[in-house]
Design a protein around this motif. Structure first.
Motif: not given
Length: 329
Positions: A124-125, A171-172, A177-178, A201-202
């Motif tokens: 996902d990254v 997700l964590d 990382i992102k 990050v919300e």
């Protein structure tokens, strides 16, 4: 955004046609294909979905990927290994120094839940290379004993995350990382706004301040110092109040020129806004505000107009946020 993504998507299709002809690319204009829009729950544009093994059900969402190179990496990691297996220090160094950012997983052995979560995260990254190793020599070279994910920036380690089975989820790790694809503090503008919302990050904290003021360098230093402590939990954004194009952002947060410097927290999921109780932008005040927000103790900010002088002169009273509670309850 749709036009740009469409062009990058076409570039990726052209390259993968040579490298991986089994992977087919298609484009749908859902303004004419209402049934397909409904079937695949398309709510935002552009949306990219990946169908595997001819299955129409449960396609994989490809989110936040905007460059042709990242599309290619994302697809390759979905159809093959998502990380490079590292067997030597020289190989590790080559991966770490090839790009601005790299992620390496150091493991005692390669068959556990943490390895699985690490490999899922790599899928996902696609913006950065991922490698993993179980070599004692490689681990010793970087002084790592436990199962650890390390983010390298320009060849140097900038973040260590100890991996314990069952403790972290994809997700964590993706979130942590992102955040390194952005600076510690990101100035809000038309170019960065897309990147800011791509990082999962919300919680966003925003500092509203004129960047040409005498106090700016001290305020910015404090803001950056606090940002380092909350990386991966709260995204730190800077909004220049001298930039006329940021007018809509001030409007949205009801920030006026007399209020600046002002600090607000926004939760993207609930759209709830919080105002820092202290006026001074110090490291201590920022940390206290962020911590109270994460602990669920920060008070919601409900901006209000000033109470009109003649609010109670007529049979129907004029209510605003500041007198609503007192008069009604």
């Amino acid at each position: 955004a749709s036009q740009n993504l469409s062009e990058e998507f076409a570039k990726a299709a052209g390259q993968l046609k040579k490298e991986a002809p089994r992977i087919q690319f298609g484009k749908i204009d859902v303004t004419h294909q209402h049934d397909l829009r409904k079937e695949f729950h398309i709510r935002e544009f552009p949306t990219v979905k990946f169908f595997v093994d001819g299955r129409r059900e449960d396609p994989i969402d490809c989110k936040g990927v905007r460059q042709a190179s990242a599309f290619i990496t994302w697809v390759k990691r979905r159809t093959g290994p998502s990380t490079v297996l590292i067997n030597s220090t020289a190989q590790a160094e080559a991966i770490i120094n090839a790009d601005d950012l790299a992620v390496i997983g150091f493991f005692k052995e390669l068959h556990n839940d943490s390895v699985e979560v690490f490999c899922e995260t790599a899928r996902d990254v696609p913006e950065m290379p991922f490698g993993m190793t179980a070599s004692k020599d490689v681990r010793a070279n970087y002084g790592i004993q436990k199962n650890t994910l390390v983010v390298f920036k320009k060849g140097k380690p900038v973040h260590n995350e100890v991996l314990e089975d069952g403790r972290q989820n994809k997700l964590d790790l993706t979130r942590i990382i992102k955040t390194f694809t952005l600076d510690l503090v990101t100035e809000y503008n038309l170019q960065t706004s897309v990147k800011i919302f791509d990082v999962p990050v919300e919680n966003h904290i925003l500092l509203f301040t004129p960047m040409n003021s005498e106090a700016f360098s001290a305020i910015y230093e404090n803001y950056t110092a606090a940002a380092a402590e909350f990386r991966g939990k709260i995204m730190f954004v800077l909004v220049d109040t001298n930039e006329s194009r940021n007018g809509r952002v001030f409007e949205y947060f009801r920030v006026r020129e007399v209020d600046v410097p002002a600090v607000r927290i926004l939760n993207l999921t609930s759209d709830a806004k919080y105002k820092m109780p202290a006026d001074e932008v110090t490291v201590e005040n920022l940390k206290e505000f962020c911590q109270s927000y994460l602990n669920g103790k920060a008070k919601l900010h409900l901006p209000s107009e000033e109470i009109p002088e003649d609010w109670d002169k007529m049979p129907v009273k004029v209510l605003v946020g500041k007198n609503f509670n007192k008069i009604v309850f």
